[in-house]
Design an enzyme around this catalytic site. Structure first.
Site, PDB file in Angstrom:
ATOM      1  N   VAL A  70       1.141  -6.246   7.014  1.00  0.00           N
ATOM      2  CA  VAL A  70       2.203  -5.344   6.791  1.00  0.00           C
ATOM      3  C   VAL A  70       1.558  -3.930   6.948  1.00  0.00           C
ATOM      4  CG1 VAL A  70       4.003  -4.525   5.217  1.00  0.00           C
ATOM      5  CG2 VAL A  70       3.412  -6.656   5.236  1.00  0.00           C
ATOM      6  N   ALA A 115      -1.885  -0.141   5.016  1.00  0.00           N
ATOM      7  CA  ALA A 115      -1.490  -1.414   5.484  1.00  0.00           C
ATOM      8  C   ALA A 115      -2.210  -2.595   4.591  1.00  0.00           C
ATOM      9  CB  ALA A 115      -2.260  -1.840   7.023  1.00  0.00           C
ATOM     10  N   LYS A 116      -1.808  -3.826   4.654  1.00  0.00           N
ATOM     11  CA  LYS A 116      -2.428  -4.875   3.923  1.00  0.00           C
ATOM     12  C   LYS A 116      -1.945  -6.152   4.708  1.00  0.00           C
ATOM     13  CE  LYS A 116      -4.626  -5.133  -0.082  1.00  0.00           C
ATOM     14  NZ  LYS A 116      -5.452  -4.059  -0.499  1.00  0.00           N
ATOM     15  N   GLY A 117      -2.976  -7.122   4.548  1.00  0.00           N
ATOM     16  CA  GLY A 117      -2.747  -8.423   5.090  1.00  0.00           C
ATOM     17  C   GLY A 117      -3.371  -9.711   4.151  1.00  0.00           C
TER      18      GLY A 117
END
Ligand code: GLU
Length: 433
Positions: A70, A115-117
């Site tokens: 995201v 962001a992050k995953g």
């Protein structure tokens, strides 16, 4: 109008972490009288990718895992944020964590977005080969939205430098040449930065030192960070173990630490280097001889000067907050205190060092790694640490200034600091088309 609003909120807001992040943003927006258009925009991420990640397990069967990346906001620069391997990770949680990354990067002045995953998987159940296959296939599935100028992953809960090495290799194989700048938190041998592995824990302790000085300056009872100060650390992992060691070296008494196997407690203080040796031999804290056992829940309730929740989100909630007695609470993890619990703690006068400030050391040194890699010129560890200390000190001061001028809590002040810079950048760039 209202339809589109409820639709967008339904898509993202099913996790507590995301809801708490939005509540914090709303509180900051009200306090600073933020342009409502900007506030609305920041409540939802820019872009999200959900991928299915099939891998062949060691027993020959194929299993499909769910993965996410995201990108919450990229006004200030490429997306930045870790990749989490955890059995309960979901789209909403990753979106909330991406939002926190936006505020964190902005607050500490980095030219990076948030962001992050994550992959919904229990990493402890994977063999090395399975973990590698999962990391590589995930990287390949998200490769169209990551890159040194687009979005730069890093380690988070359940991942480390080895995962970053596999990500870097996969991305590079697909490009046909080495692209070290696609991830940070890499091992030193392939373009990592000295001091990156320790940076989050080290930064946590820098903020505690600033908090102690600040409390003394405003006439609160002194927390000296010497042998008279007690500390407990929830989560003895990549962040908590380093923070425990650093604060132990300052001379403070670390009376309790915990991990998935439970906690250990010694009222005279634990010998942290010795505890680390025990963990490197046995993998977990359980069985450490020079201490009593304590549950994770009881550790949070110890009457210590400093509590460092450094494991995961949502550990201090409205259910257990009345038991928490620490004077300073340093959020080493992302979102360890829920919004309801935070209000209770602030009312009773606890000093909270908010996650976006407290654990920003990791992403700050990630940024240094990215810069060093782009210049192909690497710095000494002392240089990295000195620059980290400077950035963290400036950020701490900025948050205190805002907290004093708005007379708000530290959490709100930290969010305002992050949102303010972002707000100005968003207004300057304007709305496309
Ligand atoms: N996962 C870390 C965080 O939550 C580090 C992110 C990064 O270095 O990009 O801040």
């Amino acid at each position: 109008m209202s339809d589109s609003k409820s639709l967008s909120s339904h898509l993202w807001d099913f996790s507590d972490l995301y809801r708490n992040a939005v509540l914090q943003l709303e509180e900051a927006a009200t306090t600073m009288r933020l342009d409502p258009n900007i506030a609305e925009r920041l409540k939802v991420p820019k872009r999200a990718l959900i991928v299915s990640v099939p891998i062949r397990l060691d027993d020959g069967t194929i299993k499909v895992f769910e993965g996410y990346r995201v990108q919450h906001n990229m006004t200030l620069g490429p997306g930045k944020g870790g990749i989490r391997f955890h059995p309960e990770v979901n789209l909403s949680e990753v979106a909330g964590l991406a939002m926190l990354m936006t505020f964190k990067c902005s607050l500490v002045g980095l030219p990076l977005g948030g962001a992050k995953g994550g992959i919904r998987v229990d990493p402890s159940q994977l063999s090395r080969q399975e973990a590698q296959a999962l990391t590589r296939r995930y990287t390949s599935e998200i490769n169209m939205i990551i890159g040194p100028d687009k979005d730069i992953p890093a380690p988070d809960v359940g991942t480390d430098g080895q995962h970053m090495a596999w990500m870097m290799d996969t991305f590079s194989q697909e490009k046909g040449f080495a692209v070290p700048g696609v991830v940070t938190g890499k091992p030193i041998e392939i373009g990592g930065s000295l001091g990156r592995a320790e940076s989050t824990g080290r930064g946590v302790v820098y903020t505690i030192q600033h908090a102690a000085k600040h409390l003394a300056a405003i006439g609160k009872p002194a927390v000296k960070l010497d042998g008279s100060t007690t500390v407990s650390v929830h989560g003895f992992g990549k962040v908590g173990a380093v923070a425990a060691l650093e604060i132990y070296h300052l001379g403070a008494k670390v009376v309790a630490v915990s991990d998935v196997s439970g906690g250990i407690y010694n009222k005279n203080g634990l010998n942290i280097p010795d505890v680390l040796k025990h963990v490197s031999r046995n993998k977990v804290l359980a069985g450490y001889p020079e201490a009593e056992t304590i549950s994770n829940e009881d550790l949070l309730a110890l009457p210590v000067d400093v509590l460092i929740p450094a494991a995961i989100d949502g550990v201090i909630t409205e259910k257990n907050v009345s038991r928490v007695k620490a004077k300073i609470i340093a959020e080493g993890a992302n979102g360890p205190i829920t919004t309801d619990a935070l209000k209770v703690l602030e009312e009773r006068g606890a000093f909270i060092i908010p996650d976006v400030l407290c654990n920003a050391g990791g992403v700050i040194v990630s940024y240094f790694e990215w810069v060093q890699g782009m210049q192909n010129f690497f710095w000494s560890e002392n240089e990295v640490n000195a620059k980290l200390a400077e950035v963290m000190e400036n950020a701490f001061r900025k948050v205190i200034e805002i907290q004093q001028s708005y007379r708000c809590g530290m959490k709100t002040a930290a969010l305002i600091a992050g949102v303010d810079r972002l707000n100005r950048a968003m207004l300057l760039r304007g709305l496309f088309p």
